[in-house]
Motif scaffolding. Structure first.
Motif, PDB file in Angstrom:
ATOM      1  N   GLY A  89       2.559 -36.949  28.003  1.00 10.17           N
ATOM      2  CA  GLY A  89       3.178 -38.252  27.829  1.00 10.17           C
ATOM      3  C   GLY A  89       4.569 -38.229  27.227  1.00 10.17           C
ATOM      4  O   GLY A  89       5.208 -39.275  27.131  1.00 10.17           O
ATOM      5  N   ARG A  91       8.611 -36.253  26.810  1.00 10.87           N
ATOM      6  CA  ARG A  91       9.621 -35.436  27.495  1.00 10.87           C
ATOM      7  C   ARG A  91      10.746 -35.101  26.533  1.00 10.87           C
ATOM      8  O   ARG A  91      11.002 -35.831  25.561  1.00 10.87           O
ATOM      9  CB  ARG A  91      10.179 -36.183  28.710  1.00 10.87           C
ATOM     10  CG  ARG A  91      10.916 -37.480  28.354  1.00 10.87           C
ATOM     11  CD  ARG A  91      11.348 -38.250  29.600  1.00 10.87           C
ATOM     12  NE  ARG A  91      11.971 -39.536  29.239  1.00 10.87           N
ATOM     13  CZ  ARG A  91      13.271 -39.707  29.030  1.00 10.87           C
ATOM     14  NH1 ARG A  91      14.097 -38.676  29.163  1.00 10.87           N
ATOM     15  NH2 ARG A  91      13.752 -40.900  28.715  1.00 10.87           N
ATOM     16  N   ARG A 203       9.032 -40.899  25.098  1.00 11.44           N
ATOM     17  CA  ARG A 203       7.907 -41.078  26.017  1.00 11.44           C
ATOM     18  C   ARG A 203       8.392 -40.942  27.455  1.00 11.44           C
ATOM     19  O   ARG A 203       9.510 -41.356  27.798  1.00 11.44           O
ATOM     20  CB  ARG A 203       7.246 -42.444  25.801  1.00 11.44           C
ATOM     21  CG  ARG A 203       6.479 -42.548  24.475  1.00 11.44           C
ATOM     22  CD  ARG A 203       5.867 -43.936  24.298  1.00 11.44           C
ATOM     23  NE  ARG A 203       6.900 -44.942  24.069  1.00 11.44           N
ATOM     24  CZ  ARG A 203       7.383 -45.268  22.863  1.00 11.44           C
ATOM     25  NH1 ARG A 203       6.937 -44.650  21.778  1.00 11.44           N
ATOM     26  NH2 ARG A 203       8.321 -46.196  22.743  1.00 11.44           N
ATOM     27  N   GLU A 204       7.560 -40.374  28.312  1.00 14.64           N
ATOM     28  CA  GLU A 204       7.947 -40.125  29.704  1.00 14.64           C
ATOM     29  C   GLU A 204       8.363 -41.399  30.422  1.00 14.64           C
ATOM     30  O   GLU A 204       9.284 -41.396  31.241  1.00 14.64           O
ATOM     31  CB  GLU A 204       6.799 -39.451  30.459  1.00 14.64           C
ATOM     32  CG  GLU A 204       6.606 -37.989  30.113  1.00 14.64           C
ATOM     33  CD  GLU A 204       5.481 -37.360  30.902  1.00 14.64           C
ATOM     34  OE1 GLU A 204       4.678 -38.117  31.502  1.00 14.64           O
ATOM     35  OE2 GLU A 204       5.401 -36.113  30.932  1.00 14.64           O
ATOM     36  N   GLU A 205       7.696 -42.518  30.122  1.00 16.73           N
ATOM     37  CA  GLU A 205       7.938 -43.741  30.882  1.00 16.73           C
ATOM     38  C   GLU A 205       9.146 -44.531  30.395  1.00 16.73           C
ATOM     39  O   GLU A 205       9.577 -45.484  31.044  1.00 16.73           O
ATOM     40  CB  GLU A 205       6.697 -44.646  30.836  1.00 16.73           C
ATOM     41  CG  GLU A 205       6.379 -45.231  29.466  1.00 16.73           C
ATOM     42  CD  GLU A 205       5.464 -44.361  28.619  1.00 16.73           C
ATOM     43  OE1 GLU A 205       4.856 -44.881  27.659  1.00 16.73           O
ATOM     44  OE2 GLU A 205       5.354 -43.150  28.936  1.00 16.73           O
ATOM     45  N   ASP A 206       9.709 -44.124  29.258  1.00 18.92           N
ATOM     46  CA  ASP A 206      10.813 -44.894  28.681  1.00 18.92           C
ATOM     47  C   ASP A 206      12.171 -44.409  29.200  1.00 18.92           C
ATOM     48  O   ASP A 206      12.447 -43.205  29.234  1.00 18.92           O
ATOM     49  CB  ASP A 206      10.808 -44.779  27.152  1.00 18.92           C
ATOM     50  CG  ASP A 206       9.659 -45.548  26.526  1.00 18.92           C
ATOM     51  OD1 ASP A 206       8.972 -46.280  27.259  1.00 18.92           O
ATOM     52  OD2 ASP A 206       9.459 -45.403  25.309  1.00 18.92           O
ATOM     53  N   SER A 207      13.014 -45.354  29.575  1.00 24.84           N
ATOM     54  CA  SER A 207      14.385 -45.045  29.955  1.00 24.84           C
ATOM     55  C   SER A 207      15.300 -45.366  28.776  1.00 24.84           C
ATOM     56  O   SER A 207      15.328 -46.504  28.301  1.00 24.84           O
ATOM     57  CB  SER A 207      14.799 -45.869  31.182  1.00 24.84           C
ATOM     58  OG  SER A 207      16.166 -45.669  31.470  1.00 24.84           O
TER      59      SER A 207
END
Length: 314
Positions: A89, A91, A203-207
């Motif tokens: 989850g 990066r 977190r992987e999903e956060d830009s």
């Protein structure tokens, strides 16, 4: 509305100093409003040796948990403390420009390692530094120590120790270079993979596009190569392994050395790879990782696992 980010870090003076530097730089470059929150880790509360509680990776676990649970947007690690295995989850979102990767001797009376008397007491909590000290000065007494930079330096000023070995990067960030009596050249004293560099994890999903402003691709490729050696050797952050890389004119050169725990023997390898111009970051990372893996394979073929008591399967 001003964009806001929360960064989690450990509460040590060094962790707060380097996180504050990142926060200030993000605000200066992007205008984002940064809040710093402190997380206590097992490495901060335990007085046991790092090797006995799982190595320097114990500093990362609580920070990563806070990030996964949504208590912050980013965490800042000293890259040498970050385990090489991916964390579900999360990066590696950015690697800023690397600070001086060398180790430094902080000795009484401004003495160098060669000038310290026989039987001198030198403090370190790193198995790699223990092996290096015993290799170069088998006559000295190496003392296992814990604590922050000021605590360690105080052991020298009080006379409890004759010297301590610390990372030049940490001393630089704390403005304590006045304590240094000698810097060790990387050609004879390679340091921990990633030493001197910081890791910003998200977190992987956060830009978080602001991070592109502080990313340094050269530093990132160098640490990817160094950490690939650790990963391929299946060695932890505290293993007696040194790695040092340079990127110049498109050529990435990596040297890695594996030591026996007592410093009586070592194995080393140096290799290079050329990175074409306009190479994407992903392709550059793949090439850097391949370089580190190639060196690790050679070291294993030469007997590194047995030498350093790594226990890696062959």
């Amino acid at each position: 509305m001003t964009r806001k980010l929360t960064i989690a870090t450990r509460g040590s003076a060094l962790a707060l100093a380097q996180t504050g530097m990142i926060a200030d730089e993000l605000t200066r470059l992007t205008g984002v409003d940064v809040t710093i929150t402190v997380v206590t880790t097992e490495g901060d509360t335990s007085r046991a040796s790092l090797a006995s509680i799982g190595g320097t990776g114990v500093f990362a676990s609580a920070l990563r948990a806070a990030l996964v649970e949504g208590d912050c947007d980013l965490v800042v690690h000293s890259l040498k403390d970050l385990p090489t295995a991916p964390y579900p989850g999360l990066r590696l979102a950015a690697v800023p420009l690397r600070e001086d990767p060398r180790d430094a001797l902080c000795a009484r009376d401004g003495l160098t390692l060669d000038a310290l008397p026989e039987g001198a007491r030198i403090g370190t909590g790193s198995p790699r530094r223990v092996a290096q000290l015993r290799s170069l000065r088998p006559d000295v007494a190496v003392v296992d120590i814990r604590g922050n930079v000021d605590t360690r330096l105080a052991k020298v000023s009080s006379g409890e120790l004759d010297a301590v070995v610390l990372a030049a990067a940490g001393l630089t960030r704390l403005q304590r270079l006045d304590a240094v009596s000698e810097f060790f050249d990387l050609s004879v004293w390679p340091t921990a993979p990633g030493q001197g560099a910081l890791a910003l994890e998200a977190r992987e999903e956060d830009s978080i596009p602001e991070l592109t402003q502080i990313q340094n691709e050269g530093s990132r490729l160098s640490i990817v190569a160094e950490r690939a050696v650790l990963a391929a050797l299946e060695a932890g952050c505290s293993a007696p392994i040194g790695a040092s890389s340079t990127l110049a004119d498109g050529t990435l050169t990596l040297t890695a050395v594996v030591y026996s725990p007592d410093g009586s023997a070592e194995l080393g390898s140096t290799q290079s790879t050329t990175l074409p111009a306009n190479l994407s970051l992903a392709d550059g990372e793949a090439a850097a990782y391949g370089l580190g893996s190639s060196i690790a394979a050679q070291l294993l073929d030469d007997g590194a696992a047995e030498l350093a008591e790594l226990g890696v399967a062959r």
